[in-house]
Every structure is written in structure tokens, then in C-alpha cells.
Design an enzyme around this catalytic site. Structure first.
Site, short mmCIF file in Angstrom:
data_model
loop_
_atom_site.label_atom_id
_atom_site.label_comp_id
_atom_site.label_asym_id
_atom_site.label_seq_id
_atom_site.Cartn_x
_atom_site.Cartn_y
_atom_site.Cartn_z
N ASP A 25 37.22 -9.72 19.64
CA ASP A 25 38.59 -9.36 19.84
C ASP A 25 38.97 -9.46 21.08
OD1 ASP A 25 39.44 -8.60 17.05
OD2 ASP A 25 38.03 -7.14 17.12
N LYS A 76 31.76 -4.15 27.50
CA LYS A 76 30.92 -5.40 26.96
C LYS A 76 30.20 -6.38 28.03
CE LYS A 76 32.72 -5.27 22.76
NZ LYS A 76 32.20 -5.14 21.50
#
Length: 406
Positions: free
Chosen positions: A121, A76
Site C-alpha cells: 500500500d 516499515k
């Protein structure tokens, strides 16, 4: 479960998709991020795992290890930061900002009143918080009920304000949008929805860097892809779209066979393949693979996946845990690797297929050259230790011993 995608085609990369995401834009993103101080490893390794390949009955298994690029220990770190940079450049053109200087915090004073918000998340929120801290703007992160306290602390460590809600990931996405509208903040999400696609496009574009590095590591010819099969994690579809679009543009009709893998209970992409449109998951969504526990397909990601992902499949949580343990163990010729719960979906899918009639359908045999992406390390250390049966530190110690012995 496995389903062939009836809409997957072998043709050159369409111009309308190139206008959204391209190899050229991925290269620009890579150049901007190259000097970011958060990176500990400018280019992540591509490991060959010959023992695993032999045991599975394929010619080659190659694993791109995204756990080591930064202290965030997740892929990410390639998405949220570049999306935030591109957002700020669009929002404040009058400041004539330079991307590398922006990431170095040179324009922090001018951005002190700018706030971004996102649902997560865990890993996307952590990457966004780290980028915001480097740049000097404010960051708010919305966490749903299933995000662990351990992951919350990891995000807060980068200075983000945390807001907790009940519900699941999709509920947190909606809450982030509501809070942004109420407070004048800007959503930096890795999933698209109606009227919101520019920022998710930039997030996905950053993931094309992984494909670029994997190809460079093998110095392939222009004409032939060095991978016959690529297994990609599901989630909302962002990683898969970013990498698949890169390979599709690069190799056109000669692209590799591409398979997307997701948790059985969070099967939004699998269900989208069945429906022929972006749709929702059929299950509870909650999964040990927290980064893939997503209930709604990103419509923007689906524009890319629909035409180039050949198969969609689901795996059980237990299969993911077994894959984590397998990589941690290593072998005589295989480096022991720390791979988190969501990192191993591709390996779990490959293991599920091999030795079954479906493997032949996909062309998986002793000549296959398979690319896997380990998307995260032990981003939740306590959970990793619980699932693998030993802490990540023990695996890393075994890894050091293996490397010294080579």
C-alpha cells in the site's frame, strides 16, 4: 465498534510462539540494523503528551514517533530490510555474508542477479526498495489501483520497478505471487498465506524493536510494565503481532491490556476475533488509512494476536483525520507532531472510547498509562496537507518553535 476477544488469556508466553518470534531474535535484528545508513534516528523518541492525557481523562499518554527514524518516515523501515537480510543469508549460505556488510552494499556484485518482489500500500514497498538498493539486488513492487501516484513516485525513487494492477491490496498480493512464480523472483511480503510464513515472520520480528525502545526509554523494572494499555494499528496484523509478542514474552501474565484498531471498512482482525480464526474484512477495504486498508488477516500474525489482544475495535476515517489534526495542533505542554493517516488509528480508538461506558470495561481511567505508536509521518505529503489543512512543513515549524520554548 468494539469487541472483547474471548480467546485472550493471561499466561506466560508459550514456547511454541517463542520458537517463531522472540525477544532475543528482535535484539539480533536491532543490532544488525543499527548501523544501516538509511537510519537518521537510531532510536525514535517516546513523547509524553500531558495535555492530551488530561483532556481524555487518562493518567498518561505516551507516543512512540516512528516518523523520524528515516527519510522513509515509516515503521516499515524496521520490517522489510531485516526480512531481506535474513532471506539472503538463508538463500546464499555459501557466500558467508555478514549482515551489516550486506546492508552496506559490500556484496552487491554477488547479488546482482537476485530479484525480490512485493505488493504494497506504499510504506512496505518503499522500505523494501530502499533495502534492495542498499544491498544491491533488484526490486519489483506491485501497486493496486488505490495507491496514489505520490506514493508510487516515492517507491520508484529507490530504484524499484513498478507494476500497476486493477483491484485492491489483496489482488496485488496474489499478483506478486504469480509474477514471482513466473519469473523466478522471491516474494518479500509482510503478510503470510498458505505455505508462506518465514519472511512475514522476519518482517514482524523487526517491529519488536519498537517495543524494546519504548521500554528502555522509561527504564522500567523487570516485573512491572510501564504501560497499562497499548493501542496498536491493525492492517494484516504484522505490527500488532511484532509488538504484542514482545510485551507478552517480557511480562507474561502481567502484560498490558492490548487493543487493536483498524478502519471500519477494513476490519479483517475484528472479524477474525468474532470468528475465532483468521478471516476476511466485511467491508469495501478502501480507507483513507491506506496502510491499514487490508482485507485478509495474516494467518501467522493471528497465531500471536488470538491469545494476547484483549479487544479489537474499528474507527471511521473521519475519526482518524480528527486525530491527525489534534496531534498537528499540539498544546501548551504537547509537542505538535506530524502523524499520517494510518499513524493515528490508536489515538482515534482511544478518543472514541473515553467518556463512554466501554472505557470502564477496559479499565481506562485517570490512572491509565497509555502507549500509542505513530507509525508514519506525511508519507503522502499532498494528502496530508489536504486532510490536516496545512502542510507538514508548517507543523514541523510549529514543532521547532515549541522545542525552542522549552
Amino acid at each position: 465498534m468494539l469487541t472483547a476477544n474471548p480467546n485472550a488469556i493471561r499466561r506466560p508466553y508459550p514456547d511454541d510462539l517463542r520458537a517463531i518470534m522472540s525477544v532475543a531474535r528482535a535484539a539480533e535484528s536491532r543490532a544488525w540494523l543499527s548501523s544501516w545508513s538509511r537510519f537518521e534516528c537510531a532510536i525514535t523518541p517516546l513523547w509524553q503528551l500531558p495535555d492530551l492525557a488530561h483532556d481524555l481523562g487518562v493518567g498518561q499518554v505516551l507516543l512512540k514517533d516512528e516518523a523520524v527514524r528515516s527519510a522513509l518516515s515509516s515503521f516499515k523501515v524496521l520490517g522489510a530490510p531485516i526480512a531481506l537480510v535474513r532471506l539472503i543469508l538463508r538463500r546464499f549460505p555459501e557466500l558467508a555474508l555478514e549482515p551489516r556488510a550486506l546492508l552496506a552494499g559490500a556484496h552487491a556484485a554477488a547479488l546482482a542477479d537476485f530479484t525480490v518482489i512485493s505488493a504494497t500500500d506504499g510504506n512496505h514497498g518503499r522500505a523494501l526498495a530502499a533495502a534492495a538498493q542498499s544491498i544491491g539486488c533488484h526490486c519489483v513492487i506491485v501497486l493496486h489501483a488505490h495507491v496514489s501516484h505520490e506514493r508510487e513516485q516515492a517507491i520508484a525513487a529507490y530504484g524499484a520497478r513498478i507494476i500497476r494492477i486493477d483491484g485492491n491490496y489483496d489482488d496485488s498480493v496474489h499478483e506478486a505471487a504469480r509474477l514471482a512464480e513466473k519469473n523466478g523472483w522471491t516474494v518479500v511480503s509482510d503478510t503470510s498465506y498458505e505455505g508462506y510464513s518465514e519472511i512475514p515472520r522476519d518482517v514482524m520480528q523487526g517491529y519488536g524493536i519498537i517495543a524494546a525502545e519504548a521500554l528502555e526509554a522509561l527504564e522500567p523494572s523487570i516485573a512491572e510494565c510501564p504501560f497499562s494499555h497499548v493501542f496498536l494499528q491493525g492492517g494484516v496484523g504484522g505490527l500488532a503481532a511484532g509488538m504484542a509478542s514482545y510485551l507478552w514474552e517480557r511480562y507474561g501474565a502481567e502484560r498490558p491490556t492490548m487493543i487493536v484498531v483498524e478502519p471500519r471498512q477494513a476490519d479483517c482482525l475484528y472479524q477474525s476475533a468474532l470468528a475465532g480464526r483468521a478471516t476476511r474484512a466485511s467491508g469495501t477495504v478502501d480507507s483513507v488509512m491506506a496502510g491499514l486498508a487490508c482485507g485478509e488477516t495474516s494467518p501467522l500474525a493471528w497465531q500471536f494476536l488470538e491469545g494476547c489482544i484483549d479487544y479489537f475495535m474499528t474507527v471511521e476515517d473521519a475519526e482518524a483525520v480528527a486525530a491527525m489534526r489534534l496531534l498537528a495542533k499540539g498544546g501548551e505542554r504537547d509537542l505538535p507532531l506530524v502523524a499520517g493517516e494510518s499513524a493515528v488509528a490508536g489515538l482515534a480508538g482511544l478518543r472514541q472510547l473515553m467518556g463512554t461506558p466501554r472505557a470502564a470495561e477496559l479499565g481506562l481511567d485517570c490512572h491509565s498509562r497509555v502507549l500509542l505508536v505513530s507509525t508514519e509521518g506525511a508519507t503522502a505529503p499532498a494528502l496530508y496537507a489536504e486532510l490536516v489543512g496545512e502542510p507538514a512543513s508548517a507543523v514541523l515549524a510549529r514543532q521547532e518553535d515549541w522545542l525552542r520554548a522549552q
